[in-house]
Write a protein that holds these residues in place. Sequence first.
Motif, mmCIF file in Angstrom:
data_model
loop_
_atom_site.group_PDB
_atom_site.id
_atom_site.type_symbol
_atom_site.label_atom_id
_atom_site.label_comp_id
_atom_site.label_asym_id
_atom_site.label_seq_id
_atom_site.Cartn_x
_atom_site.Cartn_y
_atom_site.Cartn_z
ATOM 1 N N ASP A 143 2.235 -6.737 -32.707
ATOM 2 C CA ASP A 143 2.742 -6.599 -34.073
ATOM 3 C C ASP A 143 4.095 -7.306 -34.172
ATOM 4 O O ASP A 143 5.141 -6.678 -34.276
ATOM 5 N N ASP A 144 4.074 -8.647 -34.127
ATOM 6 C CA ASP A 144 5.298 -9.447 -34.122
ATOM 7 C C ASP A 144 5.062 -10.713 -34.935
ATOM 8 O O ASP A 144 4.108 -10.784 -35.724
ATOM 9 N N VAL A 145 5.895 -11.728 -34.750
ATOM 10 C CA VAL A 145 5.770 -12.950 -35.552
ATOM 11 C C VAL A 145 4.389 -13.590 -35.359
ATOM 12 O O VAL A 145 3.676 -13.885 -36.327
ATOM 13 N N ALA A 146 4.017 -13.805 -34.109
ATOM 14 C CA ALA A 146 2.740 -14.461 -33.837
ATOM 15 C C ALA A 146 1.568 -13.618 -34.331
ATOM 16 O O ALA A 146 0.668 -14.118 -35.023
ATOM 17 N N GLY A 147 1.567 -12.336 -33.988
ATOM 18 C CA GLY A 147 0.460 -11.475 -34.381
ATOM 19 C C GLY A 147 0.312 -11.367 -35.882
ATOM 20 O O GLY A 147 -0.806 -11.401 -36.421
ATOM 21 N N THR A 148 1.442 -11.248 -36.595
ATOM 22 C CA THR A 148 1.389 -11.106 -38.052
ATOM 23 C C THR A 148 1.039 -12.433 -38.725
ATOM 24 O O THR A 148 0.342 -12.456 -39.743
ATOM 25 N N THR A 149 1.504 -13.537 -38.158
ATOM 26 C CA THR A 149 1.155 -14.850 -38.711
ATOM 27 C C THR A 149 -0.355 -15.069 -38.667
ATOM 28 O O THR A 149 -0.964 -15.524 -39.642
ATOM 29 N N PHE A 150 -0.975 -14.731 -37.543
ATOM 30 C CA PHE A 150 -2.418 -14.929 -37.443
ATOM 31 C C PHE A 150 -3.180 -13.947 -38.336
ATOM 32 O O PHE A 150 -4.230 -14.299 -38.893
ATOM 33 N N ALA A 151 -2.668 -12.737 -38.504
ATOM 34 C CA ALA A 151 -3.299 -11.807 -39.443
ATOM 35 C C ALA A 151 -3.265 -12.379 -40.853
ATOM 36 O O ALA A 151 -4.265 -12.329 -41.589
#
Length: 519
Positions: A91-99
């Motif tokens: 739940d960070d920049v990468a994870g939220t960007t892909f979501a």
Amino acid sequence: MKSWHRLLACGALLLQLTSCGSTRPNASALPTVGLVSQETIAHACRQHTVRRKGTAGFEMMADAKEAFLARLAMVEAAQRTLDLQYYIWRDDVAGTTFADRLLAAADRGVKVRLLLDNTLDAQVEVSSSALAAHPNIEVAFFNPMTDLKGIFAGNPIPVLGDIDRMQSRMHNKLMIADGTLAIGGGRNLGDPYFAIDRKHNMRDLDFIASGPVVDAAAGSFELYWKSPLTRLGAKEKITDREREKLQDLRRHVARKKRALAKKSGRPYPLALTRAEALDTLHGLVGRMIWAEYDFVADPPERMMRQGNVASPVWHDIEAAMRGARSGVLMHAAYFIPQKETLDLLRAVTTRGVRVDVLTNSLASTDGVAAMAGIANRRIAALDSGVNFYELNSHAADRRDYLHTRRLTPLGMHTKGFVVDNDVSFIGSYNMDPRSKYINTETGVIIRSTAFAARLRSYLLKGLEPRNSWHVTRAPDGEMLWTGQLPGGETAVRHHEPGASLMRRVQFWFYRCLPWEDLL
């Protein structure tokens, strides 16, 4: 495994129950090991899920930014399908960007399937019922346990015979777009794996591939997706209220993505145009080397095995190493070789084959417990004839690798090796008991001197004195770490270099615990 080992594992997991997310749908009771023929499971675990079919195109991705952009480009360019299989989705920049971008892909008609390991919380929005309500998105969790109600709702509680399954992880990492491109390897979806975390980052390694190997990867994904161990979220009829929730989710994820990126300095693009995505992918495809390969993946049935059943991925790794004639060069994030692996290493080095292994150091690792296992096998590894290296958490080349405002300590999450300058492996498999006997894993073995040359160049860079510590034993048996300081002078340390006092205390405690089989 001894019963007290199982109780230790059970206790450790139960202590984590309070951190389990409450957003997961409750799991229904699934088949337990006691209800399935162990002979059938053992047979499945001896097989490859898919095998080689001709040649395919491969390119390695060691650079963190390129690995991020390749995934983003695949999401932005996809027109029909996106299948993602991951162990961790942070739940960070990468994870939220892909979501966010997967939502956008689904909005334009792409069918999205997300298959996540059930033992760790996924990115908040990815695991939410609102995302799964999208008509073009399906979210599934692999290896869920029977759930209790009330205050324990949403937390996995073992039923009789399922202690081994509680330890098991779907450690596979795959992304497949339109059945034409696939990315696999070591990276989870999270900032540390793309070198943009503000506290600690890791060197890692992926491959991107086209050709028949994509069908092989898709075949493996389908086996997991259709497995009785996979729990698929129920789809409900889309109402006006659900449409409103989806719209709220889109706005929320977009705001969250921008806020997180701003906090971290916006290290990467948060979206790509279709033209930018296609340019990125064309560049990667243009660099691909076409070669013979074996795509190897553990069958999902491994989650239901009893006792030690070695991974099919391990069998291919073992065969590649056993056939070595001149050299084996390996990066293994958690190098914990037990007797069978040590015997293999000794047999190889006895023939005059040079074996070089780089793993984490106490200062670089993201898991002190795993480091205890590494340290407890140092002497045995050296005695087997291995040239042993540990990553310098302040490696000189971290300046080339990190994409953060300030340099952070560097760790290693890489799982790759080259044999005899013509056989390469990139995958999710760690050289440890957990990968060999407990997790499910995947990877690809590539037979190409040209590809091996690329991978070898990257792996050798990690062994340079400015980037790692060469671990040896003095005549009196004392362990020595030899490396190079920033000024260029040689340094020799008599204990784990660069580790804090707190890490040393934790390290000492973990080394006293007899739980290597769980690491």
